[in-house]
Design a protein around this motif. Structure first.
Motif, PDB file in Angstrom:
ATOM      1  N   ALA A  11       0.576  -1.613 -13.754  1.00  0.00           N
ATOM      2  CA  ALA A  11      -0.831  -1.425 -13.402  1.00  0.00           C
ATOM      3  C   ALA A  11      -1.185  -2.206 -12.144  1.00  0.00           C
ATOM      4  O   ALA A  11      -1.901  -1.696 -11.272  1.00  0.00           O
ATOM      5  N   GLU A  12      -0.678  -3.412 -12.037  1.00  0.00           N
ATOM      6  CA  GLU A  12      -0.923  -4.226 -10.834  1.00  0.00           C
ATOM      7  C   GLU A  12      -0.487  -3.466  -9.579  1.00  0.00           C
ATOM      8  O   GLU A  12      -1.226  -3.379  -8.600  1.00  0.00           O
ATOM      9  N   ARG A  13       0.691  -2.897  -9.627  1.00  0.00           N
ATOM     10  CA  ARG A  13       1.207  -2.164  -8.469  1.00  0.00           C
ATOM     11  C   ARG A  13       0.383  -0.897  -8.193  1.00  0.00           C
ATOM     12  O   ARG A  13       0.027  -0.617  -7.049  1.00  0.00           O
ATOM     13  N   GLN A  14       0.077  -0.154  -9.236  1.00  0.00           N
ATOM     14  CA  GLN A  14      -0.706   1.076  -9.056  1.00  0.00           C
ATOM     15  C   GLN A  14      -2.107   0.770  -8.531  1.00  0.00           C
ATOM     16  O   GLN A  14      -2.602   1.451  -7.626  1.00  0.00           O
ATOM     17  N   PHE A  15      -2.749  -0.255  -9.085  1.00  0.00           N
ATOM     18  CA  PHE A  15      -4.087  -0.627  -8.620  1.00  0.00           C
ATOM     19  C   PHE A  15      -4.037  -1.103  -7.172  1.00  0.00           C
ATOM     20  O   PHE A  15      -4.932  -0.814  -6.383  1.00  0.00           O
ATOM     21  N   ALA A  16      -2.986  -1.835  -6.811  1.00  0.00           N
ATOM     22  CA  ALA A  16      -2.859  -2.334  -5.446  1.00  0.00           C
ATOM     23  C   ALA A  16      -2.592  -1.199  -4.458  1.00  0.00           C
ATOM     24  O   ALA A  16      -3.165  -1.171  -3.373  1.00  0.00           O
ATOM     25  N   GLU A  17      -1.740  -0.280  -4.835  1.00  0.00           N
ATOM     26  CA  GLU A  17      -1.360   0.802  -3.919  1.00  0.00           C
ATOM     27  C   GLU A  17      -2.405   1.904  -3.830  1.00  0.00           C
ATOM     28  O   GLU A  17      -2.614   2.473  -2.761  1.00  0.00           O
ATOM     29  N   GLN A  18      -3.053   2.204  -4.956  1.00  0.00           N
ATOM     30  CA  GLN A  18      -3.957   3.351  -4.991  1.00  0.00           C
ATOM     31  C   GLN A  18      -5.424   2.995  -5.181  1.00  0.00           C
ATOM     32  O   GLN A  18      -6.288   3.839  -4.951  1.00  0.00           O
ATOM     33  N   GLY A  19      -5.683   1.799  -5.625  1.00  0.00           N
ATOM     34  CA  GLY A  19      -7.047   1.415  -5.971  1.00  0.00           C
ATOM     35  C   GLY A  19      -7.316   1.695  -7.432  1.00  0.00           C
ATOM     36  O   GLY A  19      -6.664   2.544  -8.052  1.00  0.00           O
ATOM     37  N   ALA A  20      -8.271   0.986  -7.975  1.00  0.00           N
ATOM     38  CA  ALA A  20      -8.572   1.106  -9.407  1.00  0.00           C
ATOM     39  C   ALA A  20      -9.083   2.494  -9.779  1.00  0.00           C
ATOM     40  O   ALA A  20      -8.810   2.979 -10.872  1.00  0.00           O
ATOM     41  N   LEU A  21      -9.797   3.128  -8.891  1.00  0.00           N
ATOM     42  CA  LEU A  21     -10.344   4.450  -9.214  1.00  0.00           C
ATOM     43  C   LEU A  21      -9.279   5.538  -9.190  1.00  0.00           C
ATOM     44  O   LEU A  21      -9.292   6.444 -10.020  1.00  0.00           O
ATOM     45  N   GLU A  22      -8.385   5.472  -8.244  1.00  0.00           N
ATOM     46  CA  GLU A  22      -7.382   6.524  -8.067  1.00  0.00           C
ATOM     47  C   GLU A  22      -6.179   6.385  -9.003  1.00  0.00           C
ATOM     48  O   GLU A  22      -5.568   7.387  -9.372  1.00  0.00           O
ATOM     49  N   ALA A  23      -5.816   5.164  -9.342  1.00  0.00           N
ATOM     50  CA  ALA A  23      -4.676   4.960 -10.241  1.00  0.00           C
ATOM     51  C   ALA A  23      -5.012   5.550 -11.610  1.00  0.00           C
ATOM     52  O   ALA A  23      -6.126   5.398 -12.106  1.00  0.00           O
ATOM     53  N   THR A  24      -4.043   6.232 -12.211  1.00  0.00           N
ATOM     54  CA  THR A  24      -4.289   6.831 -13.527  1.00  0.00           C
ATOM     55  C   THR A  24      -3.482   6.112 -14.603  1.00  0.00           C
ATOM     56  O   THR A  24      -2.435   5.516 -14.320  1.00  0.00           O
ATOM     57  N   LEU A  25      -3.967   6.192 -15.817  1.00  0.00           N
ATOM     58  CA  LEU A  25      -3.240   5.598 -16.935  1.00  0.00           C
ATOM     59  C   LEU A  25      -1.882   6.271 -17.116  1.00  0.00           C
ATOM     60  O   LEU A  25      -0.909   5.611 -17.489  1.00  0.00           O
ATOM     61  N   ASN A  26      -1.792   7.568 -16.869  1.00  0.00           N
ATOM     62  CA  ASN A  26      -0.498   8.255 -16.981  1.00  0.00           C
ATOM     63  C   ASN A  26       0.502   7.708 -15.972  1.00  0.00           C
ATOM     64  O   ASN A  26       1.671   7.510 -16.294  1.00  0.00           O
ATOM     65  N   GLN A  27       0.070   7.463 -14.737  1.00  0.00           N
ATOM     66  CA  GLN A  27       0.963   6.894 -13.728  1.00  0.00           C
ATOM     67  C   GLN A  27       1.425   5.499 -14.149  1.00  0.00           C
ATOM     68  O   GLN A  27       2.604   5.161 -14.010  1.00  0.00           O
ATOM     69  N   ILE A  28       0.495   4.721 -14.643  1.00  0.00           N
ATOM     70  CA  ILE A  28       0.820   3.363 -15.066  1.00  0.00           C
ATOM     71  C   ILE A  28       1.784   3.391 -16.242  1.00  0.00           C
ATOM     72  O   ILE A  28       2.792   2.680 -16.256  1.00  0.00           O
ATOM     73  N   ARG A  29       1.486   4.235 -17.211  1.00  0.00           N
ATOM     74  CA  ARG A  29       2.345   4.353 -18.395  1.00  0.00           C
ATOM     75  C   ARG A  29       3.738   4.809 -18.004  1.00  0.00           C
ATOM     76  O   ARG A  29       4.741   4.242 -18.450  1.00  0.00           O
ATOM     77  N   ASP A  30       3.835   5.826 -17.134  1.00  0.00           N
ATOM     78  CA  ASP A  30       5.140   6.314 -16.680  1.00  0.00           C
ATOM     79  C   ASP A  30       5.910   5.232 -15.936  1.00  0.00           C
ATOM     80  O   ASP A  30       7.114   5.061 -16.150  1.00  0.00           O
ATOM     81  N   ALA A  31       5.235   4.507 -15.051  1.00  0.00           N
ATOM     82  CA  ALA A  31       5.903   3.455 -14.273  1.00  0.00           C
ATOM     83  C   ALA A  31       6.421   2.335 -15.166  1.00  0.00           C
ATOM     84  O   ALA A  31       7.440   1.712 -14.870  1.00  0.00           O
ATOM     85  N   ALA A  32       5.717   2.087 -16.267  1.00  0.00           N
ATOM     86  CA  ALA A  32       6.130   1.033 -17.198  1.00  0.00           C
ATOM     87  C   ALA A  32       7.143   1.527 -18.218  1.00  0.00           C
ATOM     88  O   ALA A  32       7.725   0.729 -18.956  1.00  0.00           O
ATOM     89  N   GLY A  33       7.330   2.838 -18.287  1.00  0.00           N
ATOM     90  CA  GLY A  33       8.221   3.390 -19.296  1.00  0.00           C
ATOM     91  C   GLY A  33       7.662   3.197 -20.700  1.00  0.00           C
ATOM     92  O   GLY A  33       8.416   2.900 -21.635  1.00  0.00           O
ATOM     93  N   ALA A  34       6.365   3.370 -20.833  1.00  0.00           N
ATOM     94  CA  ALA A  34       5.699   3.121 -22.121  1.00  0.00           C
ATOM     95  C   ALA A  34       5.134   4.418 -22.683  1.00  0.00           C
ATOM     96  O   ALA A  34       4.828   5.355 -21.956  1.00  0.00           O
ATOM     97  N   SER A  35       4.970   4.442 -23.974  1.00  0.00           N
ATOM     98  CA  SER A  35       4.364   5.596 -24.634  1.00  0.00           C
ATOM     99  C   SER A  35       2.841   5.498 -24.544  1.00  0.00           C
ATOM    100  O   SER A  35       2.284   4.432 -24.269  1.00  0.00           O
TER     101      SER A  35
END
Length: 188
Positions: A11-35
């Motif tokens: 989430a830190e990386r996604q929020f930094a790269e895309q901003g809090a509004l643009e980053a999605t939970l699906n992207q964060i979940r996929d990047a973390a390898g989480a369900s």
């Protein structure tokens, strides 16, 4: 690494790269390898995840800053060490630094760790102001004069507008902070 920690880092990386509004939970979940279940087990929504990422970045920054300032031998050493540490931390923690330059979520300022950090820094400042080494100003003004230029340089650098790394300009900005905040008695 625990799943919660993987989610926070992703989430830190996604929020930094895309901003809090643009980053999605699906992207964060996929990047973390989480369900999906693991994500919602630890974070009820994106706002809570953002708040926790922001708070973790702040705690990390404050621990490093206070380690540099709190053990300083005198006011000049503390002021200049604080600026140098700020710039070093930004250069070495770019995702966290980008998160901290984004909007502060509600509740972070009121956290116990933030209150303790502020008490320590204010007490440190008041000690040095008490014997006349630094100007006795309101702490809001002290903060702006002490770290304002370093923060602005950091924001510009993180955005790609400054070429020299923050650590390359640290000595100059640290000296400028001291020259601004010292009292007349501590001028050559």
């Amino acid at each position: 690494m625990k799943i919660r920690d993987r989610l926070l880092l992703a989430a830190e990386r996604q929020f930094a790269e895309q901003g809090a509004l643009e980053a999605t939970l699906n992207q964060i979940r996929d990047a973390a390898g989480a369900s999906v279940g693991a994500l919602y087990h630890h974070f009820p929504d994106k706002a809570d995840l953002y708040r926790q990422v922001w708070a973790n970045a702040l705690v990390d920054y404050q621990q490093h800053f206070w380690a540099a300032v709190g053990d300083s031998a005198d006011a000049k050493a503390g002021i200049t060490a604080g600026v140098r540490e700020h710039l070093r931390w930004v250069a070495e923690n770019q995702y966290r630094a980008k998160v901290l330059t984004s909007a502060r979520p509600p509740g972070v300022r009121e956290s116990d760790s933030n209150r303790e950090f502020m008490r320590n820094v204010v007490r440190w400042w008041r000690t040095h102001a008490g014997y006349g080494a630094v100007r006795d100003l309101s702490f809001d003004l002290v903060y702006a004069l002490w770290l304002g230029p370093a923060q602005e340089y950091s924001r510009q650098w993180l955005g790609g507008d400054m070429l020299a790394a923050p650590t390359d300009v640290a000595d100059e900005l640290a000296d400028a902070a001291w020259l601004t905040l010292r009292t007349a008695e501590h001028r050559p």
